[in-house]
Write a protein that holds these residues in place. Structure first.
Motif, PDB file in Angstrom:
ATOM      1  N   UNK B  89       0.864  -1.181   0.000  1.00  0.00           N
ATOM      2  CA  UNK B  89       0.000   0.000   0.000  1.00  0.00           C
ATOM      3  C   UNK B  89       0.901   1.231   0.000  1.00  0.00           C
ATOM      4  N   UNK B  90       0.784   2.021  -1.025  1.00  0.00           N
ATOM      5  CA  UNK B  90       1.655   3.189  -1.201  1.00  0.00           C
ATOM      6  C   UNK B  90       3.132   2.817  -1.022  1.00  0.00           C
ATOM      7  N   UNK B  91       3.475   1.636  -1.484  1.00  0.00           N
ATOM      8  CA  UNK B  91       4.878   1.214  -1.461  1.00  0.00           C
ATOM      9  C   UNK B  91       5.317   0.537  -0.177  1.00  0.00           C
ATOM     10  N   UNK B  92       4.368   0.259   0.722  1.00  0.00           N
ATOM     11  CA  UNK B  92       4.711  -0.385   1.988  1.00  0.00           C
ATOM     12  C   UNK B  92       4.009  -1.737   2.063  1.00  0.00           C
ATOM     13  N   UNK B  93       4.777  -2.775   2.348  1.00  0.00           N
ATOM     14  CA  UNK B  93       4.223  -4.122   2.431  1.00  0.00           C
ATOM     15  C   UNK B  93       3.114  -4.179   3.479  1.00  0.00           C
ATOM     16  N   UNK B  94       1.997  -4.810   3.096  1.00  0.00           N
ATOM     17  CA  UNK B  94       0.877  -4.941   4.023  1.00  0.00           C
ATOM     18  C   UNK B  94       0.623  -6.427   4.297  1.00  0.00           C
ATOM     19  N   UNK B  95       1.118  -6.922   5.458  1.00  0.00           N
ATOM     20  CA  UNK B  95       0.989  -8.362   5.736  1.00  0.00           C
ATOM     21  C   UNK B  95      -0.469  -8.799   5.873  1.00  0.00           C
ATOM     22  N   UNK B 105       8.128 -24.807  -4.453  1.00  0.00           N
ATOM     23  CA  UNK B 105       9.060 -24.550  -5.549  1.00  0.00           C
ATOM     24  C   UNK B 105       9.564 -23.120  -5.596  1.00  0.00           C
ATOM     25  N   UNK B 106       9.117 -22.310  -4.621  1.00  0.00           N
ATOM     26  CA  UNK B 106       9.493 -20.891  -4.648  1.00  0.00           C
ATOM     27  C   UNK B 106       9.830 -20.421  -3.229  1.00  0.00           C
ATOM     28  N   UNK B 107      10.892 -19.624  -3.112  1.00  0.00           N
ATOM     29  CA  UNK B 107      11.191 -18.975  -1.824  1.00  0.00           C
ATOM     30  C   UNK B 107      10.885 -17.490  -1.973  1.00  0.00           C
ATOM     31  N   UNK B 108      10.098 -16.985  -1.046  1.00  0.00           N
ATOM     32  CA  UNK B 108       9.750 -15.561  -1.114  1.00  0.00           C
ATOM     33  C   UNK B 108      10.150 -14.888   0.196  1.00  0.00           C
ATOM     34  N   UNK B 109      10.911 -13.833   0.092  1.00  0.00           N
ATOM     35  CA  UNK B 109      11.313 -13.094   1.287  1.00  0.00           C
ATOM     36  C   UNK B 109      11.136 -11.603   1.044  1.00  0.00           C
ATOM     37  N   UNK B 110      11.098 -10.853   2.138  1.00  0.00           N
ATOM     38  CA  UNK B 110      10.997  -9.406   2.004  1.00  0.00           C
ATOM     39  C   UNK B 110      12.386  -8.797   2.045  1.00  0.00           C
ATOM     40  N   UNK B 111      12.614  -7.842   1.169  1.00  0.00           N
ATOM     41  CA  UNK B 111      13.916  -7.164   1.138  1.00  0.00           C
ATOM     42  C   UNK B 111      14.214  -6.528   2.495  1.00  0.00           C
ATOM     43  N   UNK B 112      13.179  -5.969   3.121  1.00  0.00           N
ATOM     44  CA  UNK B 112      13.380  -5.262   4.391  1.00  0.00           C
ATOM     45  C   UNK B 112      13.991  -6.169   5.463  1.00  0.00           C
ATOM     46  N   UNK B 113      13.688  -7.464   5.374  1.00  0.00           N
ATOM     47  CA  UNK B 113      14.261  -8.390   6.367  1.00  0.00           C
ATOM     48  C   UNK B 113      15.507  -9.074   5.837  1.00  0.00           C
ATOM     49  N   UNK B 114      15.367  -9.693   4.660  1.00  0.00           N
ATOM     50  CA  UNK B 114      16.457 -10.518   4.134  1.00  0.00           C
ATOM     51  C   UNK B 114      17.665  -9.678   3.740  1.00  0.00           C
ATOM     52  N   UNK B 115      17.466  -8.381   3.569  1.00  0.00           N
ATOM     53  CA  UNK B 115      18.576  -7.519   3.179  1.00  0.00           C
ATOM     54  C   UNK B 115      19.534  -7.232   4.316  1.00  0.00           C
ATOM     55  N   UNK B 116      19.081  -7.501   5.525  1.00  0.00           N
ATOM     56  CA  UNK B 116      19.874  -7.128   6.699  1.00  0.00           C
ATOM     57  C   UNK B 116      20.907  -8.172   7.098  1.00  0.00           C
ATOM     58  N   UNK B 117      20.785  -9.397   6.548  1.00  0.00           N
ATOM     59  CA  UNK B 117      21.730 -10.442   6.945  1.00  0.00           C
ATOM     60  C   UNK B 117      23.010 -10.323   6.108  1.00  0.00           C
ATOM     61  N   UNK B 118      23.979 -11.208   6.373  1.00  0.00           N
ATOM     62  CA  UNK B 118      25.278 -11.047   5.711  1.00  0.00           C
ATOM     63  C   UNK B 118      25.357 -11.709   4.343  1.00  0.00           C
ATOM     64  N   UNK B 119      24.792 -12.895   4.256  1.00  0.00           N
ATOM     65  CA  UNK B 119      24.920 -13.640   3.008  1.00  0.00           C
ATOM     66  C   UNK B 119      23.539 -14.008   2.494  1.00  0.00           C
TER      67      UNK B 119
END
Lengths: 251, 428
Positions: B89-95, B105-119
């Motif tokens: 909504x207006x560019x913000x994920x709405x869970x 067959x698919x892995x889905x993650x949010x950039x806001x979370x998965x972007x914070x880890x190292x690898x």
């Protein structure tokens, strides 16, 4: 059925008179043929009756069963029962032949206040009519007239006529570009539609089409007017002697 | 050549109010993107690839106001498609509005979370394809996106996804300024369909990076939303491995300003990329497709099919390039861009380009601009089809070649219906 009185028409772009007082009466159940040399105004007459842009009617009337044809939009004329089989059927890429037929049939039914045909009923009807004209499933699926041979295009015109069941059918040089076999097939399609409630106006250069579609009345058109009217033997006379004698006699 | 001061000033003004999210692998990628951006500045009207589209509203510090719009005359696009919904909504994920992010067959993650880890696998994609796409043509709005996107999804297909993943962009605030960045990896032999729909915000800057491995298949269908006032600058960057396939279709109906850039590299041999777009605009509508396809592998095929229907002063732009690199023999490149101008006020600007450095290739391009075929219109009307319906039929026929690029029949029919409804609403 069709009554044309003193029809005068100019080509808008060139401001050039093409029809100069056409008088014609076609009764229900009859077949009239119009013959005439190139440039006599035969095709213009068919376009003006169907409502094509670019022509200005300067005088006269054209009535279909008492209704003023010239006041109607092309689609209204079609719904009123007028049909023009084109000399050069138009190719429409991207529009499937079936979609086109169904849209046309249902648009006319709607305009006349009738219920639209269901997909199933339509399919049944179109298959049956297509079979007698030797139009295969592939031709029905392809875009309208795209990649059709000359004969296929003309058969497709007759299929449309058979599906739309008009009362007044105008055939504009339907024989042009047809070989003998194709002409026979097209003529059979036309003859199958002949009945007491329907009339035909067959425009042609040659007598040979009239061997297959036997006319009741033959008109000779020249210089934007009907100059002579007679029975089927008039067409034979043209075939034998050309137009020169008749035109000389008319003047 | 030094960057003009005006471009740097515009950049400083634009990013003054933006937060740079730090930390994790994504933090590193963002910092690198900011450096790239600093070396370019923001686009200006004098830039070669912005001559037909004024970037002013896309680079302004504040998003120009855009009224929100809720359609009541047709169900939301793709509503009838069985899909996994991810709602912004207006560019913000709405869970709450989104489905559970699990799909076989698919892995889905949010950039806001998965972007914070190292690898993370996305490290090899995020900002990487965008950076590759910065030469020979600069795309500063994409670098800005990489630097400042805090949200987006990371999707990795390892098998054949049973349902499409649908990214749904709702627009609720008249002043929203959304930045989203998605990364998609289609692993060897995997297959995924991603649907995108909605206007997203008053102004939307979106980047999607897609890495398709050998034998992978990726389908992308989007509908950009009916809001009249919205503005959008989107980029699709893709890299294709051997025997892979990418098909992307975009429907744009309305929107005061849209710039859709597509940058594709056919790296592996025998890869196929088809990019198509149907745009329909009435009045204040400026729509720009800017496409760059690079053939590097052998025997690759690319198709660009773009059609625009324009009326009442609407403007369409197409800038499409095919670059065939040395050694990319047996390339088959096709490009067509056409417009149907329904009146004399509308405008279509096209710049097709071919640059070929291999000698055994087949490349063709064509661009046309025309009006409704009056003879065909009369033919239809003479069969009883009313004028408006006949025009609609002819316009849909004109657009049909783009819709034919959608493989899924149900999705294609949904798109066709949208176009038909639009034409009806706009009196065609």
């Amino acid at each position: 059925m069709l009554e044309i009185k003193n029809l005068h028409v100019r080509l808008e772009a060139e401001d050039k008179p093409i029809l100069r007082g056409v008088d014609l009466r076609v009764a229900a159940g009859t077949v009239h043929a119009i013959m005439g040399p190139n440039g006599s105004g035969k095709s213009t007459l068919s376009y003006v009756l169907a409502g094509r842009d670019g022509y200005a009617v300067t005088e006269g009337t054209a009535m279909l069963d008492g209704a003023d044809l010239l006041a109607m939009e092309p689609e209204e004329r079609a719904a009123a029962g007028l049909f023009l089989a084109f000399q050069y059927p138009v190719e429409i890429p991207g529009v499937g032949n079936m979609t086109f037929l169904r849209t046309a049939v249902n648009a006319q039914r709607k305009a006349r206040g009738e219920a639209e045909l269901s997909a199933g009923d339509f399919l049944k009807l179109v298959r049956e009519k297509a079979r007698t004209l030797k139009i295969d499933a592939d031709m029905l699926k392809r875009p309208v007239n795209v990649g059709f041979s000359g004969g296929e295009k003309k058969r497709n015109e007759i299929l449309q006529m058979a599906m739309l069941e008009p009362k007044m059918c105008i055939l504009d040089e339907t024989d042009s570009g047809l070989d003998v076999d194709a002409m026979k097939l097209v003529s059979e399609g036309v003859n199958a539609l002949r009945d007491a409630g329907r009339a035909f106006l067959v425009i042609t250069h040659y007598q040979r089409l009239l061997d297959h579609i036997r006319p009741d009345v033959v008109h000779i058109m020249a210089d934007g007017r009907i100059v002579k009217t007679g029975g089927p033997d008039l067409a034979l006379q043209v075939e034998k002697n050309g137009y020169a004698d008749i035109l000389a006699e008319a003047v | 050549m030094p960057v003009p001061k005006a471009k740097l000033d515009a950049l400083a003004a634009r990013i003054a109010g933006l937060d740079l999210v730090r930390g994790g692998w994504a933090g590193t990628a963002r910092a690198e993107a900011l450096a790239r951006l600093g070396a370019m500045g923001l686009p200006a009207r004098r830039d070669e690839y912005w001559r037909y589209t004024d970037p002013a509203d896309l680079i302004a510090p504040q998003a120009p106001r855009a009224a929100t719009f809720a359609a009541t005359d047709e169900p939301p696009v793709f509503d009838g498609i069985d899909r996994l919904r991810i709602v912004f909504v207006d560019g913000v994920f709405d869970p709450a509005l989104s489905d559970d992010l699990t799909l076989a067959g698919v892995e889905i993650e949010l950039l806001s979370k998965a972007g914070q880890i190292d690898i993370h696998w996305a490290r090899e994609v995020y900002g990487v394809l965008e950076a590759r796409g910065q030469a020979p043509v600069q795309r500063p709005l994409a670098a800005l996106n990489t630097a400042f996107a805090a949200q987006g999804v990371l999707i990795r297909a390892t098998g054949r996804a049973v349902r499409p993943v649908a990214l749904i962009y709702l627009h609720r605030s008249e002043t929203s300024d959304a930045i989203l960045h998605h990364c998609i990896k289609v692993e060897a032999g995997a297959e995924l369909t991603v649907l995108e729909s909605g206007p997203a915000a008053a102004r939307f800057n979106k980047v999607m990076e897609v890495d398709v491995a050998a034998g992978g298949r990726f389908h992308h269908i989007r509908a950009q939303g009916r809001d009249h006032g919205r503005r959008a600058a989107t980029h699709l960057f893709a890299r294709l491995g051997a025997d892979s396939l990418l098909k992307s279709f975009t429907l744009t109906a309305n929107g005061v300003l849209t710039r859709n850039e597509v940058v594709i590299e056919l790296l592996g041999d025998d890869a196929v990329a088809h990019i198509a777009g149907a745009a329909v605009g009435d009045g204040a509508f400026h729509h720009d497709d800017t496409v760059f396809i690079t053939h590097a592998g052998l025997r690759c095929e690319s198709r660009q099919v773009f059609k625009k229907v324009l009326m009442n002063g609407a403007v369409g732009v197409f800038q499409g390039k095919i670059l065939v690199k040395p050694g990319a023999q047996k390339t088959d490149g096709y490009q067509i861009s056409q417009s149907l101008l329904l009146d004399g006020d509308s405008q279509f600007l096209a710049k097709p380009e071919l640059e070929i450095y291999a000698d055994d290739v087949k490349c063709s391009h064509g661009s046309t601009s025309g009006a409704i075929d009056e003879v065909a219109l009369f033919y239809l009307r003479s069969r009883g089809v009313p004028e408006a319906a006949a025009k609609s039929l002819l316009v849909l026929a004109f657009l049909a070649e783009t819709i034919a690029e959608i493989e899924d029949g149900t999705i294609a029919e949904d798109i066709r219906l949208r176009l038909q409804n639009w034409l009806e609403r706009h009196g065609r």
